[in-house]
Scaffold this active site. Structure first.
Site, PDB file in Angstrom:
ATOM      1  N   ARG A   1      -0.036   2.665 -11.380  1.00  0.00           N
ATOM      2  CA  ARG A   1       0.911   1.965 -10.509  1.00  0.00           C
ATOM      3  C   ARG A   1       2.305   2.578 -10.658  1.00  0.00           C
ATOM      4  NH1 ARG A   1      -3.216   0.590  -8.979  1.00  0.00           N
ATOM      5  NH2 ARG A   1      -4.101  -1.496  -8.691  1.00  0.00           N
TER       6      ARG A   1
ATOM      7  N   CYS B   1       0.548   1.922  -5.463  1.00  0.00           N
ATOM      8  CA  CYS B   1      -0.473   2.718  -6.147  1.00  0.00           C
ATOM      9  C   CYS B   1       0.013   4.128  -6.474  1.00  0.00           C
ATOM     10  CB  CYS B   1      -1.741   2.810  -5.304  1.00  0.00           C
ATOM     11  SG  CYS B   1      -2.629   1.261  -5.146  1.00  0.00           S
TER      12      CYS B   1
ATOM     13  N   HIS C   1       0.833  -1.203   0.000  1.00  0.00           N
ATOM     14  CA  HIS C   1       0.000   0.000   0.000  1.00  0.00           C
ATOM     15  C   HIS C   1       0.866   1.251   0.000  1.00  0.00           C
ATOM     16  CE1 HIS C   1      -4.066  -1.498   0.370  1.00  0.00           C
ATOM     17  NE2 HIS C   1      -3.716  -2.326   1.329  1.00  0.00           N
TER      18      HIS C   1
END
Length: 246
Positions: A223, A214, A145
């Site tokens: 990405r 991300c 993340h």
């Protein structure tokens, strides 16, 4: 306007104001949940995963031969070709390594778990299950993340060529070196985790690492990708690698 009409207008305004205040409070609480509470829970979960790994390794449960290659890339003594033809598979949802990236902080250390499901990425970094094992020829690929759940890759854009990414499975230290500034692509571009990742600049088989997260920081429309190559290995018994001590 009649008294009844003025009363109805005041009631409507008051009701709308209360709805807006309630909605605003809920939004604030949701933001606090995303920024704070998920981070607290994720940090605790990641610390727990690292603690369990270190406990396992201290009692002789390091991966070592059969789980990952030995430091010189050869089979462990006494093991036949059939035994070592393929390393032992990682267990889905379980942690098997710890990653250190000095560029992201002297205390930056995250567990690496098998798989990239939502539940896995809430407890650490996730290894794409069809990519190479740690230190193996191919592309060891990891997702994390950017924001929420501990923000493990919050500072991902700071990565630069030459930066060290160090991993250990309890038996061996693996030091990879970043080869590019973070590259932006679309979520469907799965070629970035090919054995020889596309657009990486690598022109043949090798021992590679791909990191993905991300982009933008609070979104997921794209990405960010960083590629690295295996630079060196050493047994854990010899101490920490220079990338972590220099």
């Amino acid at each position: 306007m009649t008294l009844r009409g003025r009363t109805a207008v005041r009631w409507t305004v008051r009701t709308l104001s209360e709805i807006c205040l309630t909605a605003g409070a809920l939004i604030v609480l949701f933001v606090v949940y995303l920024l704070f509470w998920t981070g607290v829970r994720a940090d605790s979960a990641m610390d727990g995963e690292i603690g369990r790994l270190r406990q396992q390794w201290s009692t002789g449960g390091a991966a070592g031969p059969g789980g990952t290659p030995s430091p010189d890339g050869k089979r462990a003594p006494g093991r036949g070709p059939a035994q070592d033809a393929r390393p032992r598979p990682y267990t889905s949802g379980a942690s098997f390594a710890v990653m250190y990236i000095p560029r992201l902080g002297a205390d930056w250390a995250k567990p690496v778990l098998e798989g990239t499901t939502t539940g896995v990425l809430q407890r650490g970094l996730g290894h794409y299950d069809r990519t190479a094992h740690l230190g193996e020829t191919g592309n060891f690929s990891v997702a994390g993340h950017r924001r929420t759940y501990g923000d493990p890759f919050k500072d991902f854009p700071r990565l630069r060529p030459g930066d060290a990414v160090v991993l250990t499975d309890g038996a061996t230290w693996f030091t990879y070196r970043i080869d590019n500034r973070p590259y932006t692509t679309l979520p469907g571009d799965i070629g970035v985790i090919d054995p020889v990742p596309r657009k990486s600049g690598f022109n043949g088989p090798g021992r590679y690492l791909t990191l993905t997260t991300c982009e933008p920081e609070w979104g997921h429309s794209h990405r960010l990708i960083a590629w690295a190559h295996l630079d060196s290995t050493q047994p854990v018994a010899q101490g920490r690698p220079s990338a972590l001590t220099g």
